[in-house]
Motif scaffolding. Sequence first.
Motif, mmCIF file in Angstrom:
data_model
loop_
_atom_site.group_PDB
_atom_site.id
_atom_site.type_symbol
_atom_site.label_atom_id
_atom_site.label_comp_id
_atom_site.label_asym_id
_atom_site.label_seq_id
_atom_site.Cartn_x
_atom_site.Cartn_y
_atom_site.Cartn_z
ATOM 1 N N GLY A 106 9.983 -5.036 -11.228
ATOM 2 C CA GLY A 106 8.631 -5.001 -10.694
ATOM 3 C C GLY A 106 7.628 -5.812 -11.490
ATOM 4 O O GLY A 106 6.421 -5.606 -11.349
ATOM 5 N N ALA A 145 1.700 -5.106 -4.823
ATOM 6 C CA ALA A 145 1.898 -3.673 -5.048
ATOM 7 C C ALA A 145 1.260 -2.859 -3.932
ATOM 8 O O ALA A 145 1.871 -1.914 -3.398
ATOM 9 C CB ALA A 145 1.311 -3.278 -6.401
ATOM 10 N N GLN A 196 3.232 -3.396 -0.565
ATOM 11 C CA GLN A 196 4.609 -2.904 -0.530
ATOM 12 C C GLN A 196 4.757 -1.477 -1.044
ATOM 13 O O GLN A 196 5.872 -0.932 -1.040
ATOM 14 C CB GLN A 196 5.513 -3.859 -1.317
ATOM 15 N N GLY A 197 3.665 -0.875 -1.480
ATOM 16 C CA GLY A 197 3.697 0.514 -1.920
ATOM 17 C C GLY A 197 4.585 0.757 -3.124
ATOM 18 O O GLY A 197 5.317 1.743 -3.193
ATOM 19 N N ARG A 198 4.526 -0.147 -4.094
ATOM 20 C CA ARG A 198 5.317 0.015 -5.311
ATOM 21 C C ARG A 198 4.528 -0.536 -6.492
ATOM 22 O O ARG A 198 3.492 -1.173 -6.308
ATOM 23 C CB ARG A 198 6.663 -0.704 -5.194
ATOM 24 N N VAL A 199 5.016 -0.255 -7.671
ATOM 25 C CA VAL A 199 4.345 -0.746 -8.869
ATOM 26 C C VAL A 199 4.792 -2.178 -9.141
ATOM 27 O O VAL A 199 5.982 -2.450 -9.283
ATOM 28 C CB VAL A 199 4.660 0.144 -10.087
#
Length: 283
Positions: free
Chosen positions: A155, A211, A214-217
């Motif tokens: 990430g 982020a 895509q709903g992520r760190v």
Amino acid sequence: MSTPVPPVAVTGVTGAIGGAVARHLADAGLPQRLLARTPARAPELPGASVHEVAYGDHAASLAALTGVSTLLMVSAAEDEHRLAQHVAFVDAAAEAGVRHIVYTSFQGAAPDATFTLARDHHATEERIRASGMAWTFLRDAFYIDFVSQLVGEDGVIRGPAGEGRVAAVTRADVAEVAATILRDPAAHAGAAYELTGPEALTMAEIAATVADAQGRVVTYRDETLDEARASRAVWQAPEWQVDAWISTYTAMAAGEMAHVSGDVERVLGRPATSLAAFLAAEG
């Protein structure tokens, strides 16, 4: 009796930009010659013939381009010998009687550009200028389409870009601009368009945008040059390729990719696509 319209030649048709341009032109009813190293991968389009051509193949290039008035030359795949391939193809186009060449160059193309491959684009532009053909240059910014690929499995986006900004553009916008120009090339002769997105973002801002979409760190880590070389060693790429990868980021740090141009909107009559809009459409 109407005079037949000379075909437009389009290269790179097995790739994203050339393929999209060819589809736009087919929709507009223009006759085309699609030039591809692998003809089996070329799109099947009405009014289009497919020709097997590699940029370094003089005879095949000459045969495919004879009778062509306007040519879209999509820059070749990154290669140590790409400039020589470009020069050979430009020379063949001039010899074949092509009257106007539209070339996909790079933002900030110059002999002393920080991004190493932008120097080859400048040299190609100079060869085209000297050829006697009319020309239009599309100086594309870094492609938004590649942004997600910069994110590592952990990430993290890594590179020596510092707080530098990049006005990235979508390949779809570039293709639509190219197709618009090819439908009326005389109106764009002698123009060098800088095709950018609507904003210039730092790598940290890009990470935050990815982020959110895509709903992520996703984070950005600024590297030193030594760290950048070490983190890319796993790919075992040739030196010229590693230099190109790293200089993409150092060009950002130097401010050479930060300029936001209105040329996409000037040609298309609509704003260029933003990173957030692109990611939202990508799903």
